[in-house]
Design an enzyme around this catalytic site. Sequence first.
Site, PDB file in Angstrom:
ATOM      1  N   ASP A 228       0.820  -1.003   0.080  1.00 38.81           N
ATOM      2  CA  ASP A 228      -0.019   0.030   0.092  1.00 38.81           C
ATOM      3  C   ASP A 228       0.852   1.391  -0.161  1.00 38.81           C
ATOM      4  OD1 ASP A 228      -2.468   2.046   0.634  1.00 38.81           O
ATOM      5  OD2 ASP A 228      -3.345  -0.096   0.636  1.00 38.81           O
ATOM      6  N   HIS A 267      -4.211   6.102   3.186  1.00 35.27           N
ATOM      7  CA  HIS A 267      -4.566   4.754   2.592  1.00 35.27           C
ATOM      8  C   HIS A 267      -4.302   3.447   3.287  1.00 35.27           C
ATOM      9  CE1 HIS A 267      -5.874   1.748  -0.457  1.00 35.27           C
ATOM     10  NE2 HIS A 267      -6.805   2.616  -0.609  1.00 35.27           N
ATOM     11  N   SER A 437     -10.890  -1.006  -2.048  1.00 34.83           N
ATOM     12  CA  SER A 437      -9.727  -1.028  -1.018  1.00 34.83           C
ATOM     13  C   SER A 437     -10.063  -1.451   0.337  1.00 34.83           C
ATOM     14  CB  SER A 437      -9.136   0.085  -1.129  1.00 34.83           C
ATOM     15  OG  SER A 437      -8.524   0.651  -2.420  1.00 34.83           O
TER      16      SER A 437
END
Length: 587
Positions: A228, A267, A437
């Site tokens: 990520d 994220h 995601s």
Amino acid sequence: MKRNNNTIIVTIIIILIVLVIVPIQMVQANNNNFNSKCLDHYGNKCNQVNLWINFKDKALNINNNNNNNGITNESIKRRLKKNLPIDNALDQEIDENYIKSVLEIDSRIQKRSISRWLNAFSVSIDIGSLDGIENKKQELNGLIEKILSLSSVSNVEEVIKFNGIKQESKLVLDKSNLQVINSNTPKASTKYGDTDYGNSFTQLNQLSIPNAHSKGYTGKGVSILIIDSGFYKDHECLKNVNIGGEYDFINKLNNTQGLDGDSQNVHGTYVLSNLAGNLPGKMIGVAYDSKYYLAKTEIVQDESPIEEDYFIDALEWGERNGVDIVSASLGYSQWYKYWELKGKSSISKAVDIATEKGVLVVISSGNGGYTGVAPPADSNGAISVGAVDETGEWASFSSVGPTSDGILKPEVVAQGVLNYAANSESPSSYSYPSGTSLSAPLIAGVAALVLEAHPEYTPEQVKQALFSTASQANKPDIYKGYGLVNAIKAIDFKLNNQLNSNNISGNNTIPLVPCGYTCAQNQGKCNEYNCFECLAPDIKPHKVKTPISCDGHSVATDQWNGASTISTFHWGVSTLILICVTLLVTN
């Protein structure tokens, strides 16, 4: 008269030989004329082209090494546990002399990363000093021609690009009109037994995860790689995460956390908290007792696309370190049309190799809706994960299947609408982001619970357990695949070696979906000789004697093998040459 006949026959043979050689030279010339998608897409604004340089062999003796090519004991244990080879040519390092010979061609060729599995390394070529697209194309083709002239090089292909996380987040918001909400206010019921899951309860309970936790399954003995953007490890719910290793592939550092407030942390922190968070009353992840390897590969400060080579580098790193599962949330690829996406890209090949080595790879399907599932979620080996809301309804942004050659995607779904997650703004902040995601780590976590219960399972056996017990196992579709998984049912599932009615088992069967709506939505056309294949609108399919119809076919088949025009032409010419030679001899 006989001499005249012989002269005529010899003349025919010469003409036929010329007809054979000329097309071959034309094809070779076309192959050497490299068409850069960067230049095609950005024109004169393309200042750097990134390429994979693929080698013919590795030149080294794979048995002549004393360190198992850097493979850790954990990786060896995983392979032995699943009855897989400890070492093979794919694990062998690439000959440094091969790499050096490419870099010595021109100072503008700079090394980016290396892939042992693909027997390739990626380079960047600076063409920014040139003005005009034709000048850039000419210079690039000249450099590529020099690279291809090396005896060690087999071919060159472009490093594909993906929408960055920042772009993907915008897409979700645009398509679903959802917003990220900072809130610590608990929803209705958040307890299961004596455990208070806080606001993470809904997304976990949808998959029967609290039930599995209550029976002692929390991911113990399983290692997971997360690929990520970066991770805010100082968050209150992540303080006790068991980190086995971490690496920043962008900056070449052994730390994946940026400074406080760094957007790189956002994220990855969402994803990590959904898997490994453990703060009762606030946030609990699916597999909080697993060991984690963290790879930072995605740049989010700007809106430029990200490249696949960092991802592949991280994937190989994780496998060498012995991880059992990979969780990755990538956007859809740029520049590629739907009919080109069928698991053949470098990144999808790498995922398939990881699967063959016993690593289960879980990938978000993407947030492109009807644009389709793209690399690496289009690979045969990956579990592609779509998104639903908390009621189980398909999220309109969630990418649908199948692949352009008809493979069922996504295979499963999990909540991806307003999921609860740790926010990197501060050690105690949380958010409600949306996107596939967020769905992928939930499925990766359930897979960890299954592996905890059955450590000997191969990736295909884990898939069988997950798919066979999912909510619509008997009627999969292109939106939700086999549906919502059920953690406790998957753990209790008894494997079988026989195919069930929907072919949910084993690595020899891949369910196929007839070409149709998704192909049409992307301006493609269905192949009249292959019921499952989507083609470009200007492609004329090769006529075959035995077309593949939808009737009686529900698994992958290699029955259809359309020969290229050049191959068919050569076969006919070869036959004519043989006839002429026979006549010449008999005369």
